[in-house]
Each structure stands twice: as C-alpha cells, then as structure tokens.
Scaffold this motif. Structure first.
Motif, PDB file in Angstrom:
ATOM      1  N   LYS A 224      14.183 -41.275  -8.836  1.00 33.28           N
ATOM      2  CA  LYS A 224      13.730 -40.028  -9.471  1.00 33.28           C
ATOM      3  C   LYS A 224      12.758 -39.382  -8.493  1.00 33.28           C
ATOM      4  N   ILE A 225      12.989 -38.108  -8.160  1.00 33.76           N
ATOM      5  CA  ILE A 225      12.148 -37.436  -7.152  1.00 33.76           C
ATOM      6  C   ILE A 225      11.558 -36.156  -7.751  1.00 33.76           C
ATOM      7  N   THR A 226      10.248 -35.979  -7.610  1.00 34.79           N
ATOM      8  CA  THR A 226       9.593 -34.738  -8.051  1.00 34.79           C
ATOM      9  C   THR A 226       8.768 -34.179  -6.898  1.00 34.79           C
ATOM     10  N   VAL A 227       8.496 -32.854  -6.945  1.00 38.28           N
ATOM     11  CA  VAL A 227       7.719 -32.187  -5.888  1.00 38.28           C
ATOM     12  C   VAL A 227       6.512 -31.513  -6.531  1.00 38.28           C
ATOM     13  N   SER A 228       5.313 -31.676  -5.894  1.00 40.95           N
ATOM     14  CA  SER A 228       4.093 -31.099  -6.465  1.00 40.95           C
ATOM     15  C   SER A 228       4.147 -29.571  -6.464  1.00 40.95           C
ATOM     16  N   SER A 229       3.310 -28.974  -7.291  1.00 40.63           N
ATOM     17  CA  SER A 229       3.300 -27.516  -7.469  1.00 40.63           C
ATOM     18  C   SER A 229       2.771 -26.809  -6.221  1.00 40.63           C
ATOM     19  N   ILE A 230       3.275 -25.619  -5.997  1.00 41.94           N
ATOM     20  CA  ILE A 230       2.803 -24.799  -4.860  1.00 41.94           C
ATOM     21  C   ILE A 230       1.345 -24.383  -5.079  1.00 41.94           C
ATOM     22  N   ASN A 231       0.890 -24.431  -6.325  1.00 37.15           N
ATOM     23  CA  ASN A 231      -0.494 -24.015  -6.613  1.00 37.15           C
ATOM     24  C   ASN A 231      -1.524 -24.988  -6.046  1.00 37.15           C
ATOM     25  N   ASP A 232      -1.067 -26.179  -5.623  1.00 40.82           N
ATOM     26  CA  ASP A 232      -2.016 -27.189  -5.132  1.00 40.82           C
ATOM     27  C   ASP A 232      -2.361 -27.023  -3.653  1.00 40.82           C
ATOM     28  N   ILE A 233      -1.796 -26.035  -2.975  1.00 39.30           N
ATOM     29  CA  ILE A 233      -2.041 -25.936  -1.525  1.00 39.30           C
ATOM     30  C   ILE A 233      -3.065 -24.842  -1.212  1.00 39.30           C
ATOM     31  N   ASN A 234      -3.681 -24.924  -0.033  1.00 38.69           N
ATOM     32  CA  ASN A 234      -4.610 -23.880   0.428  1.00 38.69           C
ATOM     33  C   ASN A 234      -4.574 -23.796   1.948  1.00 38.69           C
ATOM     34  N   SER A 235      -5.417 -22.920   2.537  1.00 39.90           N
ATOM     35  CA  SER A 235      -5.378 -22.695   4.003  1.00 39.90           C
ATOM     36  C   SER A 235      -5.576 -23.963   4.815  1.00 39.90           C
ATOM     37  N   PHE A 236      -6.318 -24.927   4.265  1.00 41.09           N
ATOM     38  CA  PHE A 236      -6.637 -26.133   5.032  1.00 41.09           C
ATOM     39  C   PHE A 236      -5.675 -27.265   4.743  1.00 41.09           C
ATOM     40  N   ASN A 237      -4.891 -27.131   3.696  1.00 37.24           N
ATOM     41  CA  ASN A 237      -3.933 -28.182   3.401  1.00 37.24           C
ATOM     42  C   ASN A 237      -2.672 -27.555   2.846  1.00 37.24           C
ATOM     43  N   LEU A 238      -1.660 -27.478   3.703  1.00 38.65           N
ATOM     44  CA  LEU A 238      -0.409 -26.829   3.301  1.00 38.65           C
ATOM     45  C   LEU A 238       0.661 -27.854   2.989  1.00 38.65           C
ATOM     46  N   GLU A 239       0.234 -29.086   2.715  1.00 39.41           N
ATOM     47  CA  GLU A 239       1.229 -30.119   2.433  1.00 39.41           C
ATOM     48  C   GLU A 239       1.482 -30.234   0.937  1.00 39.41           C
TER      49      GLU A 239
END
Length: 509
Positions: A224-239
């Motif tokens: 089972k594979i899930t991907v974290s929300s795009i809302n969790d990223i910022n300029s210093f961490n784009l992962e």
C-alpha cells in the motif's frame, strides 16, 4: 623507488580491475585516505579488465591509497596500484567518452541517491554499538549510508541518504528495514513502514496519470503506497514523503521500482538542463537543481529542482571549494522579511545554502530616509552563492516587493582584479555588451581609462535572478582563466555614479 619519475602527482593507477566494476565498488578502498577529486578510465589491452587513474587532493593521500589498495583481492583478482606520473607517453590516453562508472565530480550527478525517513528512536539501532551495524551494512552492500543525526534536533524523524548504484542502494535499504523491524519487535512497536523522500517535481511521475503508475507498483509488489500532501512543503524543504506498507520483501521491491522511476525522471530533467549549464560556467548542475521554483519563472520552464539530493555538506565537485564574496543590495523595508521572526529566516538561508550571510546595519551618520537599501554580504562556494542569492530573491517575490508577475530585480556586486577590467569590457565595450545581451542583465564597470585606485574593482550587475547569476558566473570564469583567484580583501568604497560605464542591455533601453 620512484626515482625515475619526473613529478610526484596526487594520482594513482589502479589496474587489473574486473571490466564491470564501477567507482562505488572500490570507493570504500579509496575514500578512507582522502577525497577522490577525479577518476579517468585509461586504455587497456586486456578486454576482460580495466585500468583507471584516480586523483586525490595530495600526494600523501595518493601514496597511502597505493599502499592500501595494492594487492587487495576483488572478485578473485589481485588489484595492482602504483603512483602515476605526468611523464607523457607512459600510458595510453584516457578513453574518450568512457568515464569510469559512477565516479565523483562531473559524472556523480546521475548517481541518484535514495533518501529515506526513519523514526529518531530507530537511529541508534541502525548505527549500532560504536557504528558496528551501519559499518556492516556499508561493507556488505557497497553502498554509502549517511545518517543525518544532527539535522532537525528534537524531531521525531531523521533522514538517511544512501549513495551507490541502484542495486546496492536497494540492498542497503532492505538491511535497514530488517534492523528496524528487529528493533520494533524488541520494543513491541508492531509493523514498520518505509518512507521514501522525493522531490515535489518528481512526484507527479511516480503517481502517474490518474494514479496509474502508483497503482501498478502497488499491484505488482502487493504493498500500500501513499504520498504526503503538497501543503507540507516549503522553500527550504521541497521533499514529499512516499510511504510504503507491506512485508519487508515487498516493501523492498516497491522501493526498487519507485527509485528506478525517480532516477529516470531525474536523469531526463538533467539532460533537458544540459544546454542551460553553458550559461553558468563553474557551477555544478546540482546547485541549480537544489533551488525551488524555476518551473514557471526564469530560464528553465518546466525543469525540476532537487534539494536534498546532495544535502548541505555532501560531496561536491572540486570547483565548489572556491570561496567567493558577493554583495547584494536589498530595499531597506525588506530587511525584516529576510531576517524573519527572531532571525529564523536568515538562519534557514545560511543552513540551506552553506554560505555566510550578513546584512549591514544602518549607517548612523546618515539620515534614515537617505538610506533606501542595505548591503548583504554573502561568502561561500559557487553552489552556496547560487542557493543563498536564490532564497533572497525568492523571499522578495513572496513578500510582494514587485508588482504583478514582474521578476524581482536586484543589484549584485562582485570584485574583480583591476588588471582584468579591460578584458571584461573588451575593445570598444564589445565584451560587456555581449555579456549583457546573453545574460539579460545590466553590467556597470568604471569607464576605461579611469585609473584604478585599488587592486580590485567593483562590477555592478542588475537584473532578475537567472540573469545576474549567469553574469556573475561568466565574469568569474573570465577572471579565473587569466589569473589565480584574488584572496578576499576589504572592499573599496562604492563608485560614484558618474564614473560608471552604463551600457543598457538589449530591450532595456
């Protein structure tokens, strides 16, 4: 013993290597003696073996490596290691277009690492007593494993970066999962999951159209594979975080497929970027890919940046060691935004870029309303300069210091030896005009004929981020071609406007 050689160089020749061996397969034999600067494959008459020339930073490191590597058995063969010399004709030339697989420096860019996230309380078990577990994993899988223990102090999770060829990375990851499961069993924590870090710009290709790629991987590996929300990223961490759940065997199969897709997407982007690297001499593509947002703005529409692939402090190409000083001017009313609450933003810039960044205080001898801008001094390698300047430009854009969709335009100053000014300007100003045309920035130098007061002269570069980066890199490359880089020294006073040659760039009259 080495009397017949003319020059002792920090280079060694390793021969009798099996034909399929790549750099990472012998890296563990070499790097304990010092950083490997370059690897060249040499001509070899025996089709079943290969000869490589390896360059260290010092002759002492090379000598130690020879003593250690000579006679070592690798896959049933005894390696032969000897000091190289610059005496011409001793060996065949290097094979054109045949780099030794996976070497550091220029070809290291496609050595795409695997980054995973583990719970902080698992780190001790993964490292083992006095590093025994991680050492064993490294030796048995031939991958290099970096645990970023000191990053994000107090956080619940830590990143681990695994370098090596795909198979070695997958094997090392599986071994880490085994250790984690053992630890979870010992502490009654239940089942573990695998968390893979991937840059936001690669995530779309992992998910696939309508989610078909990720669904296929789940079906083929029974996970089972899930991907974290795009809302969790910022300029210093784009992962983003790709979480894989299932039995260890299946999680490992899913990791191999996910990593293959990430690597392929990344290499496609790197290839698409190749023509642009000409614009930025002396800068490793890694640095360009480590900054956000040049998707819709700037030169590389649709290209992808990748922070975290080589996090701060990771190996960089040799050119990255040069410390450069750059002065950037920001509006006075932007200082608060750049510094951030209690200095949080400027600390992030320093940590992410690896540069030192200092904002000059207001000049108390002048009235405040006369001081419209402040000087920011940035000191660091070409890569660090790119990242720090990028983050300042980006913050200015985020904070709305430009109208509408206009690019942020700032003034950057670099110092060049006064003896080089004529070369940069060119006959009748032709070089500086061409520089402005190609880079799209405005470049101001003292007029030719005005006698330099100092050993160094200020070059003013004005424009949006990519334009001023290209101009900086090109001017620094011109200087480097003709002189050794000047040692940093105190900067002279800023030139009065009437002594500056101002040649507007094309389309900016």
């Amino acid at each position: 013993m080495f009397g017949h050689w003319k020059i002792a160089t920090p280079k060694i020749i390793v021969s009798n290597l099996p034909q399929h061996v790549r750099f990472e397969d012998i890296e563990h034999l070499l790097t304990p003696h010092g950083p490997v600067v370059n690897v060249d494959k040499m001509n070899c008459k025996d089709p079943a073996s290969q000869i490589v020339q390896i360059t260290f930073e010092t002759v002492e490191q090379a000598q130690q490596a020879v003593n250690h590597v000579n006679g070592v058995e690798l896959e049933g063969r005894h390696l032969r290691a000897e000091m190289s010399s610059d005496k011409k004709g001793r060996r065949g030339p290097r094979v054109p277009g045949a780099p030794f697989g996976g070497l550091p420096g220029q070809n290291r860019q496609t050595d795409f690492p695997l980054r995973i996230l583990v719970q902080s309380d698992m780190v001790g078990a993964i490292i083992g007593r006095q590093g025994s577990t991680i050492r064993q994993i490294t030796q048995q899988t031939r991958a290099r494993v970096d645990v970023h223990r000191k990053d994000n102090v107090g956080s619940l999770e830590k990143a681990i970066t695994i370098y090596g060829n795909p198979e070695n990375c997958t094997n090392a990851c599986k071994r880490i999962l085994d250790v984690m499961q053992q630890e979870a069993n010992n502490t009654n924590k239940g089942d573990i999951s695998l968390k893979i870090l991937a840059h936001n710009n690669l995530i779309g290709r992992i998910i696939g159209k309508g989610g078909n790629t990720i669904k296929r991987i789940m079906q083929e590996t029974d996970t089972k594979i899930t991907v974290s929300s795009i809302n969790d990223i910022n300029s210093f961490n784009l992962e983003r975080i790709i979480t894989v759940k299932g039995v260890i065997e299946n999680m490992s199969k899913a990791e191999a497929q996910i990593s293959a897709k990430l690597r392929q997407s990344y290499e496609n982007d790197l290839q698409a970027m190749a023509p642009q690297t000409m614009m930025f001499p002396g800068l490793h593509p890694m640095a360009m890919m480590a900054t956000a947002g040049y998707g819709s703005r700037g030169l590389y529409t649709g290209q992808a940046p990748y922070p975290g692939i080589y996090p701060a402090g990771a190996p960089q190409s040799g050119a990255g060691d040069t410390q450069e000083t750059t002065y950037l001017y920001i509006p006075n009313n932007a200082v608060g935004a750049i510094i951030g609450t209690k200095g949080s933003h400027i600390r992030n810039i320093i940590r992410f870029s690896g540069a030192t960044v200092k904002i000059a205080p207001l000049d108390e001898t002048k009235p405040q309303d006369m001081q419209t801008e402040r000087r920011v001094t940035i000191v660091g390698s070409p890569e660090a300069q790119w990242k720090a300047q990028y983050l300042i430009f980006e913050k200015m854009r985020e904070e709305g210091f430009v109208a509408g969709s206009d690019d942020v335009r700032l003034t950057v100053e670099i110092m060049v030896p006064s003896s080089q000014v004529g070369r940069i300007i060119g006959k009748g100003g032709q070089n500086v005009r061409e520089l402005q045309r190609v880079t799209g920035s405005v470049i101001k130098l003292p007029e030719q004929g005005s006698s330099p007061q100092e050993d160094e002269t200020t070059v003013h570069i004005i424009g949006p981020f990519f334009s001023v980066q290209s101009a900086q890199r090109r001017i620094r490359a011109m200087v480097l071609q003709s002189v050794a880089p000047p040692q940093g020294r105190p900067r002279g006073p800023r030139l009065p406007k009437d002594q500056q040659a101002d040649v507007p760039a094309e389309g900016q009259q």
